[in-house]
Structures are given as structure tokens and as C-alpha cells.
Design an enzyme around this catalytic site. Sequence first.
Site, mmCIF file in Angstrom:
data_model
loop_
_atom_site.group_PDB
_atom_site.id
_atom_site.type_symbol
_atom_site.label_atom_id
_atom_site.label_comp_id
_atom_site.label_asym_id
_atom_site.label_seq_id
_atom_site.Cartn_x
_atom_site.Cartn_y
_atom_site.Cartn_z
ATOM 1 N N VAL A 82 -82.997 73.963 -23.427
ATOM 2 C CA VAL A 82 -81.982 74.011 -24.479
ATOM 3 C C VAL A 82 -81.467 75.437 -24.654
ATOM 4 O O VAL A 82 -82.241 76.367 -24.888
ATOM 5 C CB VAL A 82 -82.540 73.490 -25.813
ATOM 6 C CG1 VAL A 82 -81.447 73.514 -26.883
ATOM 7 C CG2 VAL A 82 -83.094 72.078 -25.650
ATOM 8 N N LYS A 83 -80.156 75.574 -24.529
ATOM 9 C CA LYS A 83 -79.517 76.881 -24.640
ATOM 10 C C LYS A 83 -79.138 77.125 -26.103
ATOM 11 O O LYS A 83 -78.441 76.322 -26.720
ATOM 12 C CB LYS A 83 -78.273 76.905 -23.744
ATOM 13 C CG LYS A 83 -77.924 78.243 -23.145
ATOM 14 C CD LYS A 83 -76.833 78.040 -22.102
ATOM 15 C CE LYS A 83 -76.454 79.343 -21.444
ATOM 16 N NZ LYS A 83 -75.315 79.134 -20.516
#
EC number: 2.2.1.2
Length: 215
Positions: A82-83
Site C-alpha cells: 500500500v502506497k
Amino acid sequence: MKFFLDTANVEKIKEFNALGLVDGVTTNPSLIKKEGRDFYEVIKEICSIVDGPVSAEVIALDAEGMVKEARELVKIAENVVVKIPMTKEGMKAVNTLSNEGIKTNVTLIFSANQALLAAKAGASYVSPFVGRLDDVGQDGMFLISEVMQVFGAYGIETEVIVASVRHPIHVLESAKMGADIATIPFDVLDKLFNHPLTDNGIAKFLADWEAHTNR
């Protein structure tokens, strides 16, 4: 050094993955928009092609919203990372997600202090942007050297992804500095194959062989 492909173009990912060059993929909302496809469909397809980490970015700006999106994103595939943007709310989300065992990639990092904060919050990866610093007259690669020095001094396990890579020199300098990963646009990765002396050498070999066989 690992090579990630910085794109959401599935065909390009397949092309370079077939060469054994893709250790992971990074995407962002702008790259997804270019493809004109459903966000979740694109991420799911990329994850089916690449065994390594695939970064998918949240859109929410508040920690609660980021965490909610992150929990949905990791349901797509086991290799989703997850960015999260480098903000105070982002770090709050990173800390929560880290405690849940969800891997995160903190993006839009422009200082070593930001990278250190992200690592302390529990980020799996940090993404310093070198090209954008170069664009405003700063030395993007100096940031990488600072981050590597700080992380090395304290044995920080957070991996450094050199991002906003604009040309082959960025890749080479990243490797020389010991960066863990460079995430590379496919047009830049294409340039790594090329050198005029290689082309000249091939042409010379072929010309010599043709002259030999036509005697």
C-alpha cells in the site's frame, strides 16, 4: 539492486517480466489514469503477472480513510504493497498498518528527515523522488546518499526505492550508492540496453561474417 517497473501498462510489464528484469511494480493514480481502466482490475492483473511487490496508492488524505482503503487493497493479492503519502496523517496510517502486518511504501519523499520518519513509523519501503528534486535545481541523488547513510548508520531495515527516475544515470548512481531498488519507467529501462559501441560492434561482426561467407 532490484528493478521495479514504474508503470501500470500491463503489456510493458509482461514484456520486461519475460526478460527476468522485473522484481516488482509501482503504480500511482496518474499511471492508472493513463491506462483508462478500472483501478482494481489493473492492480489485480499486474499482481497475476509479477511475483514481487506491487505498490497501489490510496486516495484518502486522512489516516482513517487511508487505513480503510489499504485493508481493501491488500485483499486483491498477497503481493500488494500500500502506497501512502508522506504526511502526518500518512504516518499515522503507516503505523496502524504496520501493526496489522500490512506492507507500506511511503511516497513523495523529498528529504532524509521524511525518510527517517517514515521508517520509524513502520514503513516497509520509502520512495525518495530524485527527478523532481532535479527539476527544482536540487541534487536528487544527494538525497539518496543521505538516506542510505542514515539508514546504514542505524541498521534500518526499511528498503529504499529510488523513484522519479528520469534517465540511466539515475539508475547507475542508485546502484553505486547501494540503494535497494530503483523503480524505472519502461522508456528509461529500454535505454539501459543501448550503447553505440555495442551497435557498431554488431554491425562490424555481421559485415566481417558476410565478407567471409561470400569469398
